[in-house]
Design a protein around this motif. Sequence first.
Motif, short mmCIF file in Angstrom:
data_model
loop_
_atom_site.label_atom_id
_atom_site.label_comp_id
_atom_site.label_asym_id
_atom_site.label_seq_id
_atom_site.Cartn_x
_atom_site.Cartn_y
_atom_site.Cartn_z
N TYR A 1 41.46 10.26 -106.59
CA TYR A 1 42.06 11.28 -107.38
C TYR A 1 41.22 12.65 -107.81
CZ TYR A 1 43.57 12.98 -112.10
OH TYR A 1 43.85 13.87 -113.07
N SER A 2 39.85 12.27 -107.70
CA SER A 2 38.98 13.53 -108.03
C SER A 2 39.07 14.51 -106.70
CB SER A 2 37.87 12.98 -108.36
OG SER A 2 37.77 12.46 -109.70
N LYS A 3 39.16 13.77 -105.50
CA LYS A 3 39.05 14.52 -104.57
C LYS A 3 40.32 15.44 -104.38
CE LYS A 3 39.45 14.14 -99.26
NZ LYS A 3 39.11 13.54 -98.23
N ASN A 4 41.56 15.00 -104.78
CA ASN A 4 42.85 15.78 -104.74
C ASN A 4 42.80 16.97 -105.80
OD1 ASN A 4 43.84 14.42 -102.63
ND2 ASN A 4 44.92 12.83 -103.89
N GLU A 5 42.07 16.54 -106.95
CA GLU A 5 41.79 17.49 -108.16
C GLU A 5 41.07 18.61 -107.77
OE1 GLU A 5 43.85 16.78 -111.72
OE2 GLU A 5 45.00 16.78 -109.69
N ILE A 6 40.05 18.19 -107.06
CA ILE A 6 39.02 19.47 -106.78
C ILE A 6 39.66 20.34 -105.58
CG2 ILE A 6 36.85 19.45 -105.71
CD1 ILE A 6 35.76 16.97 -106.91
N ALA A 7 40.16 19.79 -104.55
CA ALA A 7 40.85 20.51 -103.83
C ALA A 7 41.68 21.33 -104.27
CB ALA A 7 41.53 19.38 -102.53
N HIS A 8 42.78 20.95 -105.20
CA HIS A 8 43.80 21.74 -105.93
C HIS A 8 43.10 22.79 -106.72
CE1 HIS A 8 47.27 22.63 -107.95
NE2 HIS A 8 46.54 22.47 -109.05
N PHE A 9 42.34 22.47 -107.60
CA PHE A 9 41.83 23.48 -108.65
C PHE A 9 40.67 24.54 -108.18
CE2 PHE A 9 43.62 20.41 -111.67
CZ PHE A 9 44.13 21.29 -112.42
N TYR A 10 40.15 24.02 -107.22
CA TYR A 10 39.01 24.92 -106.47
C TYR A 10 39.32 25.44 -105.23
CZ TYR A 10 36.53 23.32 -110.50
OH TYR A 10 36.23 22.94 -111.79
N LYS A 11 40.59 25.11 -104.57
CA LYS A 11 40.84 25.69 -103.25
C LYS A 11 40.03 25.53 -102.08
CE LYS A 11 44.21 27.30 -105.70
NZ LYS A 11 45.44 26.62 -106.02
N ILE A 12 39.81 24.03 -102.14
CA ILE A 12 38.73 23.62 -101.12
C ILE A 12 39.59 22.80 -100.21
CG2 ILE A 12 36.59 22.27 -100.53
CD1 ILE A 12 35.61 23.39 -103.32
N ASN A 13 39.39 22.74 -98.96
CA ASN A 13 40.01 22.00 -97.76
C ASN A 13 39.64 20.92 -98.22
OD1 ASN A 13 40.81 20.56 -95.44
ND2 ASN A 13 40.92 22.64 -94.69
N LYS A 14 40.52 19.67 -98.32
CA LYS A 14 40.31 18.21 -98.47
C LYS A 14 39.36 17.65 -97.51
CE LYS A 14 44.58 16.95 -100.79
NZ LYS A 14 45.87 16.32 -101.06
N LYS A 15 39.38 18.01 -96.04
CA LYS A 15 38.52 17.50 -95.23
C LYS A 15 36.92 17.79 -95.58
CE LYS A 15 38.59 21.45 -91.98
NZ LYS A 15 37.09 21.78 -92.11
N ASP A 16 36.81 18.65 -96.49
CA ASP A 16 35.31 19.30 -96.70
C ASP A 16 34.80 18.30 -98.11
OD1 ASP A 16 35.12 20.89 -94.65
OD2 ASP A 16 36.18 22.44 -95.54
#
Length: 361
Positions: A147-162
Amino acid sequence: MSRIKILVDAHVFDGEFQGSRTFIENIYKALINKYSDKFQFYFAAHNIGTLKIIFGDGNEYLQLKSTNKYSRLLFEYPSLIKQNKIDWAHFQYISPLFKACKYIVTCHDVLFERFPQYFPLSYRLSKHLLFKRSAKNSDLLTTVSRYSKNEIAHFYKINKKDIHITFNGVNNVEVLKTDKPDEAYLLYVSRIEPRKNHHMLLAAMKNLGLFEKGYKLIIVGKESIANTTFNSLKKEILRVHPGSIIIKENISEEEKNNLIDACCLFVYPSSAEGFGIPPLEAALRMKPVICSNKTSMREYDFFGEGHINPENQSELQETILGFLNGHIKTDLGAIAEQIESKYSWDKSADSLAGLILNFNS
């Protein structure tokens, strides 16, 4: 081959209890146990005596001098990194502005981005900038749940693989066999904040007439953000049923476990969590659990009928009543087995060690 030097920002051990402290303590205990031949660990805080007790001999302990968090991040940590020739430094949420070595940043959650109504404006503004900058500036960015991985990727525009997941684990302390019956209290282990829904649990117990039947509510946690609805309802109930609501702050792990072992029902109706360790701890101690199915806890489907929408007052009440009157029964052993297999500090330590050892390999 010389060991890789890892500096851990452990200043959280100087203050009140937080979930990030549990993470640092347990993942680094596992790393020390399994990877001391690969890594040399440095722990930094004001109270290094506490760190020595927790992490033991064979590690280095650096005493922080700065009492200002910005001074600590801007000047003290870069200086310590240079003096001790540190290879990696591990920070929770916020890292220094300038790079002095390779940085690991663990961002446990960004709940304030999704649920701004639960957090003060000043907190949201400052944390948004600092969390985002630190996440983007890290060499390894980790978090504790999908859940936190998806939220961080969404709000901070970071690629999920990173973004790498190092799950929180759960310590399974052996429960001694006893013939002592459960005591008539419901238990909630959590800081008191509006998003934690203490007020809804209190209202449920009042509506069900549980206080008249001799039940109590015990809360383990300090009020960190005022919940006026909870405080008003608590005063109202205590006028009629003195001693029926007990709040315990800063208790030992042993006392917390004793409270879990003796409760008749563990309830965790939080609306927003980056992970949520307490319901897993209670389930491993073979206690019936009612747990939220929101945010990161939606993955806890092993709770079956105890996995509920915490914002539905009637569902919360019906589920509490179902457990107390025996209409809801769960296989406590099967739930504990699933938790043990999925949430392990050893596995998380393996993941973090692998990320460091394989970096740029």
